[in-house]
Design a protein around this motif. Structure first.
Motif, PDB file in Angstrom:
ATOM      1  N   LEU A  55     -70.729 -19.830 -70.939  1.00 51.59           N
ATOM      2  CA  LEU A  55     -72.081 -19.541 -70.447  1.00 51.59           C
ATOM      3  C   LEU A  55     -72.467 -20.520 -69.340  1.00 51.59           C
ATOM      4  O   LEU A  55     -72.967 -20.127 -68.290  1.00 51.59           O
ATOM      5  CB  LEU A  55     -73.093 -19.634 -71.593  1.00 51.59           C
ATOM      6  CG  LEU A  55     -73.071 -18.500 -72.610  1.00 51.59           C
ATOM      7  CD1 LEU A  55     -73.968 -18.838 -73.788  1.00 51.59           C
ATOM      8  CD2 LEU A  55     -73.533 -17.207 -71.968  1.00 51.59           C
TER       9      LEU A  55
ATOM     10  N   ASP B  65     -83.370 -19.261 -69.103  1.00 50.65           N
ATOM     11  CA  ASP B  65     -83.932 -19.122 -70.448  1.00 50.65           C
ATOM     12  C   ASP B  65     -82.977 -19.724 -71.475  1.00 50.65           C
ATOM     13  O   ASP B  65     -81.791 -19.378 -71.494  1.00 50.65           O
ATOM     14  CB  ASP B  65     -84.145 -17.640 -70.781  1.00 50.65           C
ATOM     15  CG  ASP B  65     -85.267 -17.055 -69.943  1.00 50.65           C
ATOM     16  OD1 ASP B  65     -86.130 -17.842 -69.500  1.00 50.65           O
ATOM     17  OD2 ASP B  65     -85.272 -15.833 -69.717  1.00 50.65           O
TER      18      ASP B  65
ATOM     19  N   VAL C 260     -76.720 -18.107 -83.900  1.00 48.76           N
ATOM     20  CA  VAL C 260     -76.916 -19.364 -83.174  1.00 48.76           C
ATOM     21  C   VAL C 260     -76.256 -19.282 -81.795  1.00 48.76           C
ATOM     22  O   VAL C 260     -76.729 -19.839 -80.821  1.00 48.76           O
ATOM     23  CB  VAL C 260     -76.339 -20.551 -83.979  1.00 48.76           C
ATOM     24  CG1 VAL C 260     -76.264 -21.802 -83.146  1.00 48.76           C
ATOM     25  CG2 VAL C 260     -77.184 -20.786 -85.212  1.00 48.76           C
ATOM     26  N   LEU C 261     -75.151 -18.552 -81.705  1.00 45.27           N
ATOM     27  CA  LEU C 261     -74.474 -18.396 -80.419  1.00 45.27           C
ATOM     28  C   LEU C 261     -75.051 -17.256 -79.589  1.00 45.27           C
ATOM     29  O   LEU C 261     -75.227 -17.381 -78.384  1.00 45.27           O
ATOM     30  CB  LEU C 261     -72.990 -18.116 -80.657  1.00 45.27           C
ATOM     31  CG  LEU C 261     -72.115 -19.331 -80.857  1.00 45.27           C
ATOM     32  CD1 LEU C 261     -70.687 -18.899 -81.033  1.00 45.27           C
ATOM     33  CD2 LEU C 261     -72.225 -20.254 -79.662  1.00 45.27           C
TER      34      LEU C 261
ATOM     35  N   PRO D 256     -79.118 -17.622 -77.847  1.00 42.14           N
ATOM     36  CA  PRO D 256     -79.191 -18.366 -76.589  1.00 42.14           C
ATOM     37  C   PRO D 256     -78.250 -17.791 -75.528  1.00 42.14           C
ATOM     38  O   PRO D 256     -78.568 -17.816 -74.350  1.00 42.14           O
ATOM     39  CB  PRO D 256     -78.788 -19.790 -76.966  1.00 42.14           C
ATOM     40  CG  PRO D 256     -78.214 -19.714 -78.309  1.00 42.14           C
ATOM     41  CD  PRO D 256     -78.664 -18.460 -78.946  1.00 42.14           C
ATOM     42  N   GLY D 257     -77.125 -17.236 -75.977  1.00 46.34           N
ATOM     43  CA  GLY D 257     -76.181 -16.672 -75.018  1.00 46.34           C
ATOM     44  C   GLY D 257     -76.799 -15.523 -74.242  1.00 46.34           C
ATOM     45  O   GLY D 257     -76.721 -15.468 -73.022  1.00 46.34           O
TER      46      GLY D 257
ATOM     47  N   GLY E 148     -80.052 -14.867 -73.946  1.00 44.97           N
ATOM     48  CA  GLY E 148     -81.159 -15.398 -73.149  1.00 44.97           C
ATOM     49  C   GLY E 148     -80.639 -15.987 -71.855  1.00 44.97           C
ATOM     50  O   GLY E 148     -81.164 -15.751 -70.771  1.00 44.97           O
ATOM     51  N   PHE E 149     -79.564 -16.738 -71.978  1.00 38.00           N
ATOM     52  CA  PHE E 149     -78.947 -17.423 -70.842  1.00 38.00           C
ATOM     53  C   PHE E 149     -78.513 -16.414 -69.784  1.00 38.00           C
ATOM     54  O   PHE E 149     -78.838 -16.535 -68.604  1.00 38.00           O
ATOM     55  CB  PHE E 149     -77.739 -18.200 -71.367  1.00 38.00           C
ATOM     56  CG  PHE E 149     -77.237 -19.271 -70.452  1.00 38.00           C
ATOM     57  CD1 PHE E 149     -77.625 -20.590 -70.644  1.00 38.00           C
ATOM     58  CD2 PHE E 149     -76.361 -18.974 -69.429  1.00 38.00           C
ATOM     59  CE1 PHE E 149     -77.144 -21.582 -69.822  1.00 38.00           C
ATOM     60  CE2 PHE E 149     -75.879 -19.962 -68.592  1.00 38.00           C
ATOM     61  CZ  PHE E 149     -76.269 -21.272 -68.792  1.00 38.00           C
ATOM     62  N   LEU E 150     -77.770 -15.406 -70.233  1.00 36.10           N
ATOM     63  CA  LEU E 150     -77.220 -14.446 -69.277  1.00 36.10           C
ATOM     64  C   LEU E 150     -78.295 -13.550 -68.668  1.00 36.10           C
ATOM     65  O   LEU E 150     -78.274 -13.243 -67.492  1.00 36.10           O
ATOM     66  CB  LEU E 150     -76.161 -13.583 -69.958  1.00 36.10           C
ATOM     67  CG  LEU E 150     -74.830 -14.273 -70.196  1.00 36.10           C
ATOM     68  CD1 LEU E 150     -73.891 -13.335 -70.922  1.00 36.10           C
ATOM     69  CD2 LEU E 150     -74.206 -14.715 -68.882  1.00 36.10           C
TER      70      LEU E 150
ATOM     71  N   SER F 113     -81.374 -14.134 -68.164  1.00 34.56           N
ATOM     72  CA  SER F 113     -82.463 -14.736 -67.393  1.00 34.56           C
ATOM     73  C   SER F 113     -82.288 -14.493 -65.902  1.00 34.56           C
ATOM     74  O   SER F 113     -83.228 -14.654 -65.139  1.00 34.56           O
ATOM     75  CB  SER F 113     -82.596 -16.233 -67.692  1.00 34.56           C
ATOM     76  OG  SER F 113     -81.440 -16.904 -67.299  1.00 34.56           O
TER      77      SER F 113
ATOM     78  N   LYS G 269     -84.665 -11.820 -64.043  1.00 36.04           N
ATOM     79  CA  LYS G 269     -85.968 -12.122 -63.457  1.00 36.04           C
ATOM     80  C   LYS G 269     -85.854 -12.551 -61.996  1.00 36.04           C
ATOM     81  O   LYS G 269     -86.815 -12.542 -61.269  1.00 36.04           O
ATOM     82  CB  LYS G 269     -86.664 -13.280 -64.174  1.00 36.04           C
ATOM     83  CG  LYS G 269     -86.651 -13.259 -65.649  1.00 36.04           C
ATOM     84  CD  LYS G 269     -87.466 -14.441 -66.155  1.00 36.04           C
ATOM     85  CE  LYS G 269     -86.747 -15.752 -65.873  1.00 36.04           C
ATOM     86  NZ  LYS G 269     -87.231 -16.856 -66.693  1.00 36.04           N
ATOM     87  N   ARG G 270     -84.665 -13.017 -61.645  1.00 35.46           N
ATOM     88  CA  ARG G 270     -84.517 -13.552 -60.294  1.00 35.46           C
ATOM     89  C   ARG G 270     -84.571 -12.439 -59.268  1.00 35.46           C
ATOM     90  O   ARG G 270     -84.313 -11.283 -59.557  1.00 35.46           O
ATOM     91  CB  ARG G 270     -83.186 -14.285 -60.168  1.00 35.46           C
ATOM     92  CG  ARG G 270     -83.249 -15.713 -60.620  1.00 35.46           C
ATOM     93  CD  ARG G 270     -82.062 -16.457 -60.074  1.00 35.46           C
ATOM     94  NE  ARG G 270     -82.121 -16.541 -58.635  1.00 35.46           N
ATOM     95  CZ  ARG G 270     -81.072 -16.362 -57.846  1.00 35.46           C
ATOM     96  NH1 ARG G 270     -79.927 -16.052 -58.342  1.00 35.46           N
ATOM     97  NH2 ARG G 270     -81.209 -16.490 -56.551  1.00 35.46           N
TER      98      ARG G 270
END
Lengths: 667, 172
Positions: free
Chosen positions: A57, A81, B21-22, B25-26, B28-30, B32, B35-36
């Motif tokens: 990631l 995020d 747990v993985l 956030p994974g 959310g991370f990808l 995000s 929005k850009r």
């Protein structure tokens, strides 16, 4: 889920059922009493998997180059995020894995997991541990922040001290003799490809060996249990204690429990630790206004390669003892400690299976445990001592606060301005608040002070009778220079230590210390003098207006009028309010249009037009002996372009005037 | 056997916790990056009204600072616009980005046509489709006039639109 028929169809073509059965469902022997002991290896695998996922990631955003690395990590922390969570997990789980490796090896030693025929299982686990340490060392500098940058400098420096191969090894790792883009691309390659592939290879070998050993034990047990085979186990044979169970679900449950506990600790640490880790910070010591709350600072300041922004390199906790030992041994032996000692420690661990050859099983194992535990205790002791000595050093809180202040500043500037294409270091290099105190300390701090210190918060020291003592300044204290308060204080007592008081010690300084300005204050200020406190304040306010300070309030008509009357002597009223002749007016010696409507004065003393402004300060610092400044009375050295670049001069002047971007301006 | 079942159940639950747990956030991370994209539309003063030649489209670069993830670049060209002043003085502005797949559209003075060289999309001077694979005409931008120091300037609200679809939809 898939139907039985589909499963059958796939299995006929892949044989997956056998594969899973062989890995998870085969009845493996496990020790009856130590099922909770053997789960650390499994937990390490799950943690490694977590590192691979979070690492992948992070790879989608991270960019390994000098100009981009810090910015991309800052972006992960602040814009993506849950980026802070993913990065925190990746970072802290790595450290947790080192702890898990230390515990795993300890458990292997106390359960004699190195004993024949398991030597290679033990050795591969040692090597995997080494790779994990390598992954942490190469991951740490990737954000290219001050902490990572300087600790990697030390680590590659240590690699360079190795006999014979040292310098070539260093330049291969670093990508040349100097740190730069190649250092980062190489670090990145080692961190994301070389070491992980190595870890997976070692793990595969390790598991193959473990499987081979388990199958072998199982066969022995089956033979012993089978009445038709004439084979009995000795009563003290450890295999007797073992029961056979498939890995799934018996061991998986335990492994998952442990893994989740470890991850829980990591998450707790991520949430609680950031506020704890800055507990040594005391910004008020050095009058730094932090640009953001301590808890919001996620990243150290970007690496500044010319070390113009100070940072003290500290090693990671697991190599701290090497760092400390270096100070404890004579210089000539340093190579032994840094390059040879880690090898010796590794050799001691590798040799463990052979201890029993010389001392017998019982004493061999006891020796192995003693060496392992003793080694850990000694290493922890040295590390603890090292941290303690550092923390108790007198300047530690101050210096750490300074580092954190730069981290806060850089983060804030990056948030507000974005990172410029030339890299994050320029955020600080072009910032008056960051560079001003350092330029002041280097150039001005020899004579001047800033609130009593050298601008950065440190005291200026000098050697006296063989001891380092706080130096006596030789010139005025410049904090608040040209402000209303500063001028008023100066006019009330120019010979105070804060102003001309120390000038007498310099060559030619006496002429200023006991010069016309002091005489003037003696004659006109004070209880007997004709000037009232209000007069001093009014004229100070009038002069301070020239600096155009950012927070300056406009003057009222009355104050202005009163200031002008003191400056020019026209319409001067004494303390009783009567218009009198005043022969101590400023315009006799100082020129300043705003205070002297007839513009008749000036010449004998510094020109006060634009006093304290950008231009005035720059001109003064460049040439204080100019005709319109101190002329032939000047004792301050001129700072020409060769001594102080225009860039630095601008930063210094802006800092002295308090001109830098602040968080509250946004509101 | 009951114990075995319980342990299987435990493994399932604990495994799900581990995966969550993985995964959370994974994702959310990808995600995000969704929005850009396009910043808010902004007005740019491009040319003096009197300097434009009636009936001839002219291309103007949009100069602005550009923020790419963490890097903020100093001012530079971020796009361009075709401006046309009609004989009666009215102004039309087209984004030079082709609505087909985002190449840059040219103007062919002899043919009096806009032409995108990538896939031969051709447009009329008023932005309408002549021929080619594009699903919509050229993207028109809002214009206005502003008086600056006594002179009329043409202002354009620059925006980017999603390529490849029939609907004119702002990016972001």
């Amino acid at each position: 889920m898939l139907s039985e028929k589909t499963k059958q169809w796939i299995d006929e073509r892949t044989g997956y059922k056998n594969f899973f059965h062989a890995i998870f469902l085969l009845n493996f022997p496990t020790k009856r009493r130590s099922r909770w002991q053997n789960i650390w290896g499994g937990a390490l695998v799950l943690l490694m998997l977590l590192e691979i996922v979070t690492g992948t990631l992070l790879m989608t955003v991270y960019s390994p180059s000098e100009a981009a690395a810090w910015g991309s990590v800052h972006y992960i922390e602040t814009q993506v995020d849950l980026g802070w969570f993913v990065r925190g997990l990746h970072h802290y789980v790595a450290h947790m894995m080192i702890v898990a490796v230390i515990i795993h090896i300890f458990l292997v030693i106390i359960s004699a997991g190195y004993r024949k025929p398991k030597e290679f299982i033990y050795w591969t686990s040692l090597l995997i541990g080494g790779v994990i340490v390598g992954l942490t060392i190469t991951g740490n500098p990737l954000p290219w922040d001050q902490k990572g940058y300087w600790s990697y400098q030390i680590e590659t420096g240590i690699a360079g001290t190795m006999p014979v191969i040292g310098s070539s090894l260093r330049s291969i790792i670093v990508g040349g003799s100097e740190f730069g883009n190649l250092t980062l691309t190489r670090l990145y390659t080692i961190h994301v490809i070389v070491l992980p592939v190595l870890a997976i290879l070692l793990f595969t070998i390790h598991m193959a060996l473990v499987r081979r050993d388990r199958l072998r034990t199982m066969k022995i047990k089956e033979a012993a249990d089978d009445p038709e085979i004439d084979f009995e186990l000795d009563d003290d044979d450890p295999v007797k204690d073992e029961i056979t169970q498939p890995y799934w679900p018996y061991q998986t449950t335990r492994t998952l429990v442990l893994t989740l506990i470890l991850i829980g600790i990591v998450i707790l640490q991520m949430v609680v630790y950031p506020t704890l880790k800055n507990q040594h910070v005391a910004p008020e010591l050095a009058e730094w206004e932090m640009d953001m709350p301590l808890s919001e600072i996620k990243l150290e300041a970007p690496a500044v390669s010319d070390s113009s922004i100070p940072f003290i390199a500290r090693p990671e906790w697991f190599v701290r003892f090497l760092f400390e030992l270096r100070h404890m041994v004579p210089k000539e032996l340093e190579v032994l400690v840094t390059a040879v000692l880690p090898g010796v420690l590794l050799a001691i661990l590798i040799m463990v299976p052979f201890y029993e050859k010389f001392f017998g099983e019982k004493w061999g194992q006891r020796l192995a445990i003693a060496v392992y535990v003793g080694g850990l205790v000694i290493i922890s002791g040295i590390s603890w001592y090292s941290v303690k000595t550092e923390r108790s050093a007198p300047d530690y809180a101050l210096k750490r606060s300074q580092e954190i202040a730069y981290a806060a500043r850089a983060s804030w500037l990056a948030k507000e301005n974005g990172v410029p294409p030339e890299g994050p270091a320029s955020l600080l290099r072009n910032d008056p608040k960051s560079m001003g105190p350092l330029i002041f300390a280097r150039h001005c701090g020899v004579c001047h002070t800033w609130n009593g210190h050298d601008g950065t918060g440190l005291n200026i020291m000098e050697m006296k009778d063989g001891k380092k003592v706080k130096a006596t300044p030789r010139a005025s204290d410049l904090a608040g220079f040209a402000s209303k308060e500063w001028i008023a204080e100066f006019l009330t007592d120019p010979t105070a230590p804060k102003f001309f008081g120390h000038l007498g010690s310099s060559k030619g300084g006496d002429a200023i210390l006991h010069g016309d300005m002091s005489d003037w204050a003696d004659s006109y200020v004070g209880p007997e003098g004709v000037l009232s406190k209000e007069d001093i304040e009014a004229v100070s306010a009038l002069i301070a207006r020239e600096a155009k300070h950012r927070n300056a309030e406009p003057l009222s008509e009355a104050v202005m009028k009163r200031g002008v009357s003191v400056f020019s002597g026209i319409d001067f009223k004494d303390k009783s309010g009567k218009v009198v002749d005043f022969d101590g007016y400023c315009a006799q010696c100082h020129a300043m249009k705003a205070g002297d409507p007839e513009e008749e004065g000036g010449g004998a003393a510094p020109d006060l037009n634009g006093y304290g402004s950008d231009k005035w300060l720059s001109d003064f610092i460049r040439n204080p002996g100019a005709e319109h400044f101190y002329s032939d009375k000047n004792i301050m050295p001129a700072f020409e372009e060769s001594k102080l670049s225009q860039h630095d001069l601008n930063l210094l002047v802006n800092w002295m005037r308090g001109e830098w971007r602040r968080p509250e301006e946004e509101k | 056997m009951r114990r075995r079942k319980f342990l299987k159940y435990c493994t399932g639950v604990l495994g799900a916790v581990y995966a969550t747990v993985l995964a959370v956030p994974g994702l959310g991370f990808l995600l995000s990056t969704l929005k850009r994209g396009q910043l808010k539309e902004q007005k740019y003063q491009l040319a003096k009204l009197d300097d434009l030649e009636p009936g001839v489209p002219q291309r103007f670069s949009i100069i602005d600072q550009r923020v790419d993830a963490w890097t903020k670049y100093p001012s530079g060209p971020i796009g361009s616009v075709w401006l046309t002043k009609a004989q009666d003085g009215t102004i039309t502005a087209f984004s030079s980005t082709c609505p087909h797949l985002g190449c840059v559209i040219d103007y062919v003075p002899g043919d009096e046509e806009f032409f995108c060289p990538c896939h031969a999309a051709t447009f009329q001077p008023d932005g309408g489709t002549v021929s080619g694979p594009q699903l919509r005409g050229m993207d028109e931008l809002k214009t206005s006039l502003k008086k600056v120091r006594g002179e009329q300037w043409v202002e354009v609200e620059y925006q980017k639109f999603e390529p490849g679809i029939a609907e004119k939809k702002a990016l972001g």
